[in-house]
Design a protein around this motif. Sequence first.
Motif, PDB file in Angstrom:
ATOM      1  N   VAL A  27      38.461  32.727  25.516  1.00 49.28           N
ATOM      2  CA  VAL A  27      38.768  33.284  26.833  1.00 49.28           C
ATOM      3  C   VAL A  27      38.291  32.234  27.826  1.00 49.28           C
ATOM      4  CG1 VAL A  27      38.357  35.173  28.437  1.00 49.28           C
ATOM      5  CG2 VAL A  27      38.500  35.636  25.972  1.00 49.28           C
ATOM      6  N   ILE A  28      39.200  31.790  28.689  1.00 46.37           N
ATOM      7  CA  ILE A  28      38.904  30.655  29.565  1.00 46.37           C
ATOM      8  C   ILE A  28      39.013  31.026  31.044  1.00 46.37           C
ATOM      9  CG2 ILE A  28      39.528  28.902  27.868  1.00 46.37           C
ATOM     10  CD1 ILE A  28      42.284  28.679  29.287  1.00 46.37           C
ATOM     11  N   VAL A  29      38.196  30.343  31.834  1.00 45.97           N
ATOM     12  CA  VAL A  29      38.211  30.481  33.285  1.00 45.97           C
ATOM     13  C   VAL A  29      38.133  29.092  33.896  1.00 45.97           C
ATOM     14  CG1 VAL A  29      37.141  32.776  33.296  1.00 45.97           C
ATOM     15  CG2 VAL A  29      35.689  30.753  33.402  1.00 45.97           C
ATOM     16  N   ASN A  30      38.312  29.045  35.194  1.00 50.90           N
ATOM     17  CA  ASN A  30      38.146  27.809  35.943  1.00 50.90           C
ATOM     18  C   ASN A  30      36.679  27.386  35.862  1.00 50.90           C
ATOM     19  OD1 ASN A  30      37.516  26.314  38.617  1.00 50.90           O
ATOM     20  ND2 ASN A  30      39.753  26.279  38.472  1.00 50.90           N
ATOM     21  N   PRO A  31      36.391  26.095  35.762  1.00 51.54           N
ATOM     22  CA  PRO A  31      34.998  25.634  35.680  1.00 51.54           C
ATOM     23  C   PRO A  31      34.127  26.069  36.864  1.00 51.54           C
ATOM     24  CG  PRO A  31      36.473  23.858  35.087  1.00 51.54           C
ATOM     25  CD  PRO A  31      37.337  24.995  35.599  1.00 51.54           C
ATOM     26  N   THR A  43      39.056  44.299  28.842  1.00 53.32           N
ATOM     27  CA  THR A  43      39.846  45.530  28.798  1.00 53.32           C
ATOM     28  C   THR A  43      40.235  45.966  30.201  1.00 53.32           C
ATOM     29  OG1 THR A  43      38.785  46.210  26.741  1.00 53.32           O
ATOM     30  CG2 THR A  43      39.853  47.940  28.030  1.00 53.32           C
ATOM     31  N   ARG A  44      39.288  45.937  31.120  1.00 56.96           N
ATOM     32  CA  ARG A  44      39.590  46.331  32.504  1.00 56.96           C
ATOM     33  C   ARG A  44      40.596  45.368  33.149  1.00 56.96           C
ATOM     34  NH1 ARG A  44      34.191  47.704  32.230  1.00 56.96           N
ATOM     35  NH2 ARG A  44      33.448  45.798  33.205  1.00 56.96           N
ATOM     36  N   LEU A  45      40.416  44.076  32.945  1.00 54.98           N
ATOM     37  CA  LEU A  45      41.308  43.090  33.543  1.00 54.98           C
ATOM     38  C   LEU A  45      42.735  43.196  33.002  1.00 54.98           C
ATOM     39  CD1 LEU A  45      38.922  40.024  33.508  1.00 54.98           C
ATOM     40  CD2 LEU A  45      39.992  40.980  35.551  1.00 54.98           C
ATOM     41  N   TYR A  46      42.858  43.340  31.693  1.00 55.51           N
ATOM     42  CA  TYR A  46      44.181  43.320  31.063  1.00 55.51           C
ATOM     43  C   TYR A  46      44.850  44.689  30.988  1.00 55.51           C
ATOM     44  CZ  TYR A  46      43.996  38.369  30.154  1.00 55.51           C
ATOM     45  OH  TYR A  46      43.970  36.999  30.326  1.00 55.51           O
ATOM     46  N   THR A  47      44.188  45.718  31.565  1.00 58.79           N
ATOM     47  CA  THR A  47      44.836  47.030  31.694  1.00 58.79           C
ATOM     48  C   THR A  47      44.979  47.423  33.161  1.00 58.79           C
ATOM     49  OG1 THR A  47      42.710  48.184  31.424  1.00 58.79           O
ATOM     50  CG2 THR A  47      44.068  47.881  29.440  1.00 58.79           C
ATOM     51  N   GLY A  48      44.653  46.513  34.064  1.00 62.20           N
ATOM     52  CA  GLY A  48      44.863  46.760  35.483  1.00 62.20           C
ATOM     53  C   GLY A  48      43.802  47.597  36.157  1.00 62.20           C
ATOM     54  N   ARG A  49      42.653  47.776  35.520  1.00 64.35           N
ATOM     55  CA  ARG A  49      41.593  48.580  36.127  1.00 64.35           C
ATOM     56  C   ARG A  49      40.554  47.731  36.841  1.00 64.35           C
ATOM     57  NH1 ARG A  49      39.883  52.133  31.191  1.00 64.35           N
ATOM     58  NH2 ARG A  49      40.467  50.228  30.172  1.00 64.35           N
ATOM     59  N   SER A  50      40.773  46.427  36.908  1.00 62.28           N
ATOM     60  CA  SER A  50      39.859  45.547  37.614  1.00 62.28           C
ATOM     61  C   SER A  50      40.659  44.392  38.181  1.00 62.28           C
ATOM     62  CB  SER A  50      38.785  45.010  36.662  1.00 62.28           C
ATOM     63  OG  SER A  50      37.983  44.050  37.315  1.00 62.28           O
ATOM     64  N   GLU A  70      44.577  42.889  20.363  1.00 63.73           N
ATOM     65  CA  GLU A  70      43.735  43.659  19.433  1.00 63.73           C
ATOM     66  C   GLU A  70      42.250  43.359  19.628  1.00 63.73           C
ATOM     67  OE1 GLU A  70      44.519  45.910  16.994  1.00 63.73           O
ATOM     68  OE2 GLU A  70      46.690  45.841  17.259  1.00 63.73           O
ATOM     69  N   LYS A  71      41.897  42.061  19.616  1.00 64.90           N
ATOM     70  CA  LYS A  71      40.483  41.666  19.658  1.00 64.90           C
ATOM     71  C   LYS A  71      39.871  41.749  21.049  1.00 64.90           C
ATOM     72  CE  LYS A  71      40.910  38.243  15.950  1.00 64.90           C
ATOM     73  NZ  LYS A  71      40.830  36.802  15.668  1.00 64.90           N
ATOM     74  N   GLY A  72      40.627  41.366  22.050  1.00 62.83           N
ATOM     75  CA  GLY A  72      40.089  41.285  23.398  1.00 62.83           C
ATOM     76  C   GLY A  72      40.223  42.562  24.206  1.00 62.83           C
ATOM     77  N   VAL A  73      41.338  43.257  24.023  1.00 67.37           N
ATOM     78  CA  VAL A  73      41.608  44.449  24.819  1.00 67.37           C
ATOM     79  C   VAL A  73      41.407  45.725  23.998  1.00 67.37           C
ATOM     80  CG1 VAL A  73      43.280  45.548  26.381  1.00 67.37           C
ATOM     81  CG2 VAL A  73      43.250  43.070  26.169  1.00 67.37           C
ATOM     82  N   LYS A 129      36.650  26.356  31.340  1.00 67.21           N
ATOM     83  CA  LYS A 129      35.363  26.771  30.786  1.00 67.21           C
ATOM     84  C   LYS A 129      35.581  28.001  29.895  1.00 67.21           C
ATOM     85  CE  LYS A 129      32.264  28.681  33.607  1.00 67.21           C
ATOM     86  NZ  LYS A 129      31.168  28.838  34.578  1.00 67.21           N
ATOM     87  N   VAL A 130      34.993  27.969  28.703  1.00 67.30           N
ATOM     88  CA  VAL A 130      35.079  29.088  27.774  1.00 67.30           C
ATOM     89  C   VAL A 130      33.956  30.074  28.126  1.00 67.30           C
ATOM     90  CG1 VAL A 130      34.915  29.819  25.366  1.00 67.30           C
ATOM     91  CG2 VAL A 130      36.079  27.674  25.948  1.00 67.30           C
ATOM     92  N   VAL A 131      34.329  31.325  28.390  1.00 70.84           N
ATOM     93  CA  VAL A 131      33.319  32.341  28.722  1.00 70.84           C
ATOM     94  C   VAL A 131      33.119  33.353  27.600  1.00 70.84           C
ATOM     95  CG1 VAL A 131      33.444  32.184  31.235  1.00 70.84           C
ATOM     96  CG2 VAL A 131      35.056  33.669  30.004  1.00 70.84           C
ATOM     97  N   LEU A 132      34.023  33.359  26.639  1.00 69.83           N
ATOM     98  CA  LEU A 132      33.921  34.309  25.522  1.00 69.83           C
ATOM     99  C   LEU A 132      34.798  33.789  24.392  1.00 69.83           C
ATOM    100  CD1 LEU A 132      32.725  37.157  24.829  1.00 69.83           C
ATOM    101  CD2 LEU A 132      34.869  38.114  25.664  1.00 69.83           C
ATOM    102  N   THR A 133      34.295  33.928  23.172  1.00 72.61           N
ATOM    103  CA  THR A 133      35.094  33.573  21.994  1.00 72.61           C
ATOM    104  C   THR A 133      35.265  34.830  21.150  1.00 72.61           C
ATOM    105  OG1 THR A 133      34.218  31.320  22.019  1.00 72.61           O
ATOM    106  CG2 THR A 133      35.266  32.066  19.995  1.00 72.61           C
ATOM    107  N   LEU A 134      36.518  35.092  20.790  1.00 76.13           N
ATOM    108  CA  LEU A 134      36.859  36.255  19.972  1.00 76.13           C
ATOM    109  C   LEU A 134      37.225  35.778  18.581  1.00 76.13           C
ATOM    110  CD1 LEU A 134      39.226  37.868  22.610  1.00 76.13           C
ATOM    111  CD2 LEU A 134      36.823  38.437  22.234  1.00 76.13           C
ATOM    112  N   ASN A 135      36.536  36.276  17.591  1.00 77.23           N
ATOM    113  CA  ASN A 135      36.844  35.883  16.198  1.00 77.23           C
ATOM    114  C   ASN A 135      37.551  36.976  15.463  1.00 77.23           C
ATOM    115  OD1 ASN A 135      35.632  33.265  16.098  1.00 77.23           O
ATOM    116  ND2 ASN A 135      33.698  34.287  16.344  1.00 77.23           N
TER     117      ASN A 135
END
Length: 135
Positions: A27-31, A43-50, A70-73, A129-135
């Motif tokens: 999961v990446i963001v701007n540095p 979950t909030r970001l990708y379902t429109g609740r944030s 599946e893993k992130g949301v 920048k990586v803020v989270l890694t989902l395995n």
Amino acid sequence: MLSRILIITILMMAAGMALPVSAAIAVIVNPAYTGTVSNDDLTRLYTGRSGDLNAVNLAESSPIRAQFDEKGVGRSSSQLKSHWAKLVFTGKGTPPAELATEAAVIEHVATNPNAIGYVDAASVTDEVKVVLTLN
């Protein structure tokens, strides 16, 4: 039955065919982004609740997208598609923009300070920048 599966697996490997495996997803963001991101935030970001960050998705055809859903949301791609269809129909939301390639996601996130996206962990560059890694 087990021997049949083993034989098929050996034949696929001998033929050079890769078995489907789950890739690590970054999961990446701007540095410039200084916050943190949790699975609940995704979950909030990708379902429109944030609306804290502007989320972008890979195209529906991307295998990374289905894994991320599946893993992130925590939902299947079809569940998310149905969720967004309802929000769009009622005028209560707009789904995250879709970008065709991982390179496009990296470029978008690198040039937009409030953007968040995801790519295969092997595709990450120093532009993001990586803020989270989902395995």
